[in-house]
Design an enzyme around this catalytic site. Structure first.
Site, mmCIF file in Angstrom:
data_model
loop_
_atom_site.group_PDB
_atom_site.id
_atom_site.type_symbol
_atom_site.label_atom_id
_atom_site.label_comp_id
_atom_site.label_asym_id
_atom_site.label_seq_id
_atom_site.Cartn_x
_atom_site.Cartn_y
_atom_site.Cartn_z
ATOM 1 N N LYS A 220 1.846 -10.469 11.400
ATOM 2 C CA LYS A 220 0.423 -10.468 11.755
ATOM 3 C C LYS A 220 -0.403 -10.256 10.491
ATOM 4 O O LYS A 220 -0.567 -9.146 10.013
ATOM 5 C CB LYS A 220 0.086 -9.363 12.764
ATOM 6 C CG LYS A 220 -1.307 -9.609 13.364
ATOM 7 C CD LYS A 220 -2.082 -8.357 13.632
ATOM 8 C CE LYS A 220 -2.887 -7.832 12.495
ATOM 9 N NZ LYS A 220 -3.964 -8.666 11.960
ATOM 10 N N SER B 206 -3.966 -10.278 8.220
ATOM 11 C CA SER B 206 -5.323 -9.850 8.542
ATOM 12 C C SER B 206 -6.134 -11.038 9.048
ATOM 13 O O SER B 206 -6.001 -12.152 8.544
ATOM 14 C CB SER B 206 -5.981 -9.283 7.289
ATOM 15 O OG SER B 206 -7.359 -9.113 7.526
ATOM 16 N N GLU C 258 3.325 1.097 3.826
ATOM 17 C CA GLU C 258 2.741 1.048 2.470
ATOM 18 C C GLU C 258 1.254 1.288 2.671
ATOM 19 O O GLU C 258 0.526 0.386 3.099
ATOM 20 C CB GLU C 258 2.972 -0.331 1.843
ATOM 21 C CG GLU C 258 4.425 -0.683 1.572
ATOM 22 C CD GLU C 258 5.004 0.053 0.378
ATOM 23 O OE1 GLU C 258 4.236 0.678 -0.378
ATOM 24 O OE2 GLU C 258 6.238 0.022 0.212
ATOM 25 N N CYS D 221 -4.282 -1.026 -3.597
ATOM 26 C CA CYS D 221 -3.845 0.343 -3.273
ATOM 27 C C CYS D 221 -3.467 1.123 -4.524
ATOM 28 O O CYS D 221 -3.424 2.341 -4.502
ATOM 29 C CB CYS D 221 -2.658 0.265 -2.330
ATOM 30 S SG CYS D 221 -1.383 -0.807 -2.966
ATOM 31 N N PRO E 162 -2.305 -6.629 5.106
ATOM 32 C CA PRO E 162 -3.745 -6.537 4.861
ATOM 33 C C PRO E 162 -4.299 -7.790 4.174
ATOM 34 O O PRO E 162 -3.549 -8.694 3.816
ATOM 35 C CB PRO E 162 -3.828 -5.347 3.905
ATOM 36 C CG PRO E 162 -2.585 -5.473 3.079
ATOM 37 C CD PRO E 162 -1.523 -6.085 3.959
ATOM 38 N N TRP E 163 -5.601 -7.773 3.935
ATOM 39 C CA TRP E 163 -6.296 -8.934 3.372
ATOM 40 C C TRP E 163 -6.283 -8.932 1.839
ATOM 41 O O TRP E 163 -6.606 -9.932 1.229
ATOM 42 C CB TRP E 163 -7.765 -8.944 3.844
ATOM 43 C CG TRP E 163 -8.441 -7.628 3.645
ATOM 44 C CD1 TRP E 163 -8.566 -6.641 4.588
ATOM 45 C CD2 TRP E 163 -9.006 -7.094 2.449
ATOM 46 N NE1 TRP E 163 -9.181 -5.539 4.039
ATOM 47 C CE2 TRP E 163 -9.470 -5.790 2.720
ATOM 48 C CE3 TRP E 163 -9.182 -7.600 1.145
ATOM 49 C CZ2 TRP E 163 -10.079 -4.973 1.770
ATOM 50 C CZ3 TRP E 163 -9.792 -6.790 0.191
ATOM 51 C CH2 TRP E 163 -10.234 -5.496 0.509
ATOM 52 N N GLY F 196 -1.841 3.104 9.663
ATOM 53 C CA GLY F 196 -0.414 3.406 9.481
ATOM 54 C C GLY F 196 0.030 4.585 10.341
ATOM 55 O O GLY F 196 1.100 4.559 10.957
ATOM 56 N N GLU G 6 -10.025 6.792 -1.475
ATOM 57 C CA GLU G 6 -10.032 5.506 -2.201
ATOM 58 C C GLU G 6 -11.424 4.897 -2.113
ATOM 59 O O GLU G 6 -11.945 4.736 -1.006
ATOM 60 C CB GLU G 6 -9.155 4.518 -1.422
ATOM 61 C CG GLU G 6 -7.735 4.434 -1.757
ATOM 62 C CD GLU G 6 -7.066 3.368 -0.876
ATOM 63 O OE1 GLU G 6 -7.287 3.322 0.347
ATOM 64 O OE2 GLU G 6 -6.286 2.601 -1.434
ATOM 65 N N SER H 30 3.604 -3.854 -11.361
ATOM 66 C CA SER H 30 4.308 -4.354 -10.167
ATOM 67 C C SER H 30 5.274 -5.475 -10.509
ATOM 68 O O SER H 30 4.923 -6.396 -11.249
ATOM 69 C CB SER H 30 3.313 -4.877 -9.139
ATOM 70 O OG SER H 30 2.630 -3.816 -8.569
HETATM 71 P P1 NAP Z 1 -6.255 -1.992 7.611
HETATM 72 O O1 NAP Z 1 -7.612 -1.993 8.192
HETATM 73 O O2 NAP Z 1 -5.353 -0.867 7.944
HETATM 74 O O3 NAP Z 1 -5.599 -3.370 8.057
HETATM 75 C C1 NAP Z 1 -4.288 -3.725 7.706
HETATM 76 C C2 NAP Z 1 -3.698 -4.594 8.788
HETATM 77 O O4 NAP Z 1 -3.615 -3.824 9.993
HETATM 78 C C3 NAP Z 1 -4.550 -5.810 9.126
HETATM 79 O O5 NAP Z 1 -3.692 -6.880 9.466
HETATM 80 C C4 NAP Z 1 -5.323 -5.349 10.345
HETATM 81 O O6 NAP Z 1 -5.734 -6.414 11.163
HETATM 82 C C5 NAP Z 1 -4.256 -4.532 11.051
HETATM 83 N N1 NAP Z 1 -4.751 -3.565 12.013
HETATM 84 C C6 NAP Z 1 -5.940 -2.949 12.059
HETATM 85 N N2 NAP Z 1 -5.979 -2.110 13.131
HETATM 86 C C7 NAP Z 1 -4.785 -2.223 13.756
HETATM 87 C C8 NAP Z 1 -4.200 -1.625 14.920
HETATM 88 N N3 NAP Z 1 -4.861 -0.730 15.658
HETATM 89 N N4 NAP Z 1 -2.943 -1.977 15.265
HETATM 90 C C9 NAP Z 1 -2.266 -2.880 14.539
HETATM 91 N N5 NAP Z 1 -2.759 -3.482 13.426
HETATM 92 C C10 NAP Z 1 -3.996 -3.145 13.045
HETATM 93 O O7 NAP Z 1 -6.272 -2.070 6.039
HETATM 94 P P2 NAP Z 1 -7.058 -3.106 5.141
HETATM 95 O O8 NAP Z 1 -8.473 -2.677 5.071
HETATM 96 O O9 NAP Z 1 -6.772 -4.501 5.578
HETATM 97 O O10 NAP Z 1 -6.322 -2.921 3.733
HETATM 98 C C11 NAP Z 1 -6.727 -1.994 2.813
HETATM 99 C C12 NAP Z 1 -5.804 -0.794 2.829
HETATM 100 O O11 NAP Z 1 -4.480 -1.214 2.595
HETATM 101 C C13 NAP Z 1 -6.125 0.176 1.714
HETATM 102 O O12 NAP Z 1 -6.077 1.492 2.192
HETATM 103 C C14 NAP Z 1 -5.002 -0.074 0.704
HETATM 104 O O13 NAP Z 1 -4.751 1.035 -0.134
HETATM 105 C C15 NAP Z 1 -3.871 -0.399 1.603
HETATM 106 N N6 NAP Z 1 -2.838 -1.153 0.876
HETATM 107 C C16 NAP Z 1 -1.669 -0.519 0.586
HETATM 108 C C17 NAP Z 1 -0.686 -1.190 -0.127
HETATM 109 C C18 NAP Z 1 0.613 -0.511 -0.485
HETATM 110 O O14 NAP Z 1 1.521 -1.211 -0.908
HETATM 111 N N7 NAP Z 1 0.737 0.797 -0.335
HETATM 112 C C19 NAP Z 1 -0.902 -2.514 -0.532
HETATM 113 C C20 NAP Z 1 -2.097 -3.129 -0.212
HETATM 114 C C21 NAP Z 1 -3.065 -2.432 0.514
HETATM 115 P P3 NAP Z 1 -7.161 -7.129 11.009
HETATM 116 O O15 NAP Z 1 -7.448 -7.217 9.548
HETATM 117 O O16 NAP Z 1 -6.928 -8.452 11.636
HETATM 118 O O17 NAP Z 1 -8.139 -6.280 11.724
#
Ligand code: NAP
Length: 517
Positions: free
Chosen positions: A211, A213, A286, A320, A186-187, A269, A417, A477
């Site tokens: 890959k 973000s 995650e 997160c 993620p970003w 996920g 969240e 962490s």
């Molecule tokens: P996200 O929208 O799920 O994106 C995460 C990654 O998945 C990005 O690289 C995104 O690409 C990619 N992605 C989106 N749609 C996809 C698909 N259909 N197939 C494959 N890849 C796809 O999440 P985010 O908004 O970037 O991050 C925020 C979330 O991450 C929050 O819910 C946070 O809690 C969680 N997080 C969890 C942890 C942990 O350790 N548990 C740590 C950090 C963040 P693009 O961005 O290029 O669209």
């Protein structure tokens, strides 16, 4: 930036470095410095070669603090991902055959280079992600520590010897690398979420297609450049970005990819987990959290206030493990609310490069709209604003650090969240009630509690359905401890000695019919 200027910038398709277009003095100083160091990479990395998209399509990376364009990067999809998988598959044979000690030396060199460029990488994170520079430098130190830790672990991937059940047999457990890994990140931590995956994967002998973000690919590319300089062989580490669903589907469909590791939203996920079923890949996830902070009457007020502010407002509330629900026992509620509100009022909002700034912008307008919708929902159901509660006068995606009171479990903010700088305060009466509220969620990543009563500390820690419990501490962490969640917050663990398990297959080897002399 005006529409006209945007359009003019969009048409500047020259060499990769010439794609870095005009921006504010501060940002442009950072960009030209990174560029002169060879760290402002604007192409994907496939098989050791910096590559454009096959059809030359690009996408824009913008600075969330100013809205300025930083760079155009390739908009990749199925074809480039297939090429990256092939490169990783071909490199797997030789990389997995190196000794742990040989892989360790390369990882260690990578770590040294990352640390020697700590400030450069930190600036890049602030530029594309927006977090304050000091926090960005902290992310580099934290993220690089995973490379150092797994450089060490590469030499300690032990198997096992099992006492046999008959005299003519010997039984062994071998640990072998799982193969090509697809890592989607993620970003919000453009650097550390990558090193937490790539460190253990490479240590085990796996090769990787990363890959990042599309919002924050430049830090990933700079880290990959330093990886090449450290001697990571071509194809062992590949980076593609662009069309996320297409890249994800290509990784999922490939039988050469044996493992998907993902950090991001729970919704994506779940899709990846379902998609991995068709080729029965190993999966680690995650995902999102909904962290409770429980402050008991017997807490040390200063420790609880400081810890809750750190756990809530780091990265503008976009982590997160950020505090999502602050549960305060009735006897300390007013004192805590006053001290907490005072602390939050002092948080300075601004461009992450400016001195003294504690909170940068949110990542995009969608993030601000989510915050607004949570606040609107809470206020319509009886909550009140104690501090902040609106967009910041700086405009763009800046939002005021916010505290709301009188929050209850009927409100959206208690179930989802908020992923922004909003701290909702809940009042509770008994320990049991706090545990029930804290556990009443599908998420189970991190929970915090504040108490000076040791028996309560143990009791509550054991009752919380969370992968991480942090007692009397807001920032926990570290590379040496396992990070991951219960329930819908994910599968598997990153960091620590347990982190390698995600990248290893276990092989049972039975040697039979051994002759006695
Ligand atoms: P996200 O929208 O799920 O994106 C995460 C990654 O998945 C990005 O690289 C995104 O690409 C990619 N992605 C989106 N749609 C996809 C698909 N259909 N197939 C494959 N890849 C796809 O999440 P985010 O908004 O970037 O991050 C925020 C979330 O991450 C929050 O819910 C946070 O809690 C969680 N997080 C969890 C942890 C942990 O350790 N548990 C740590 C950090 C963040 P693009 O961005 O290029 O669209």
């Amino acid at each position: 930036m005006s529409m006209m200027l945007r359009m003019a910038l969009r048409s500047c398709h020259l060499s990769p470095f010439m794609r870095l277009c005009r921006m504010s003095t501060e940002a442009s100083k950072v960009s030209s410095r990174l560029s002169s160091l060879g760290l402002l990479r604007t192409q994907g990395l496939i098989g050791g070669k910096w590559s454009d998209a096959h059809d030359r399509k690009t996408l824009k990376v913008e600075n969330p603090a100013t809205g300025e364009l930083i760079a155009d990067i390739p908009f990749m999809g199925r074809k480039e991902t297939t090429d990256a998988i092939s490169a990783a598959y071909n490199a797997f044979h030789s990389w997995s055959k190196l000794t742990g000690s040989e892989r360790s030396k390369i990882l260690r060199k990578w770590y040294d280079l990352l640390i020697s460029h700590k400030e450069d990488l930190g600036q890049l994170i602030t530029l594309e992600q927006g977090k304050p520079l000091q926090e960005a430098n902290g992310e580099v130190g934290y993220g690089a520590a995973f490379i150092e830790f797994y450089a060490e672990e590469a030499k300690r991937i032990y198997g096992d010897i099992i006492p046999p059940t008959s005299a003519d047999r010997r039984l062994f457990v071998l640990k072998q690398p799982v193969g090509v890994v697809g890592a989607i990140t993620p970003w919000n931590f453009p650097f550390a979420m990558i090193t937490r995956k790539v460190g253990p994967a490479l240590a085990c002998g796996c090769t990787v297609v990363v890959k990042p973000s599309e919002l924050t690919p430049l830090t990933a590319l700079a880290a990959a450049e330093l990886g090449l300089q450290a001697g990571i062989p071509p194809g062992v580490l590949n980076v593609v970005m662009g069309n996320a669903p297409e890249i994800g589907d290509t990784l999922l469909a490939s039988s050469q990819v044996r493992k998907i590791t993902f950090t991001g939203s729970t919704a994506v996920g779940k899709k990846l987990m379902a998609g991995a079923a068709s080729t029965v890949k190993k999966v680690s996830l995650e995902l999102g959290g909904n962290a409770p902070v429980i402050v008991f009457d017997d807490a040390e007020l200063d420790v609880a206030v400081k810890g809750a502010i750190a756990a809530k407002f780091r990265n503008s509330g976009q982590t997160c493990v950020c505090a999502n629900r602050i549960l305060v026992q009735e006897g300390i509620y007013d004192q805590f609310a006053n001290a907490f509100a005072k602390g939050v009022e002092q948080l300075q909002v601004g461009n992450g490069f400016a001195e003294g700034v504690a909170q940068g912008p949110l990542i995009n307008q969608a993030a601000v709209e989510k915050v607004e919708s949570h606040i609107h929902d809470a206020l319509s159901k009886g909550a009140n604003v104690i501090v902040g509660g609106k967009r910041h006068s700086l405009g763009l995606t800046f939002y005021e650090p916010t505290v709301i009171g009188n929050v209850n479990t009927e409100m959206k903010i208690s179930r989802e969240e908020v992923f922004g700088p909003v701290a909702p305060l809940f009042r509770f009466r008994t320990e049991q009630e706090a545990i029930e509220i804290a556990n009443n969620t599908n998420a189970g990543l991190a929970a915090y509690l504040y108490t000076t009563n040791i028996s309560r500390l143990w009791r509550v820690s054991e009752a919380l359905e969370y992968g991480i419990v942090s007692a009397n501490e807001g920032l926990f962490s570290t590379e040496v401890a396992p990070f991951g969640g219960f329930k819908e917050s994910g599968l598997g663990r990153e960091g620590s000695k347990y982190g390698v398990d995600e990248y290893l297959e276990m092989k049972y080897l039975c040697l039979g019919n051994l002759k006695s002399a």
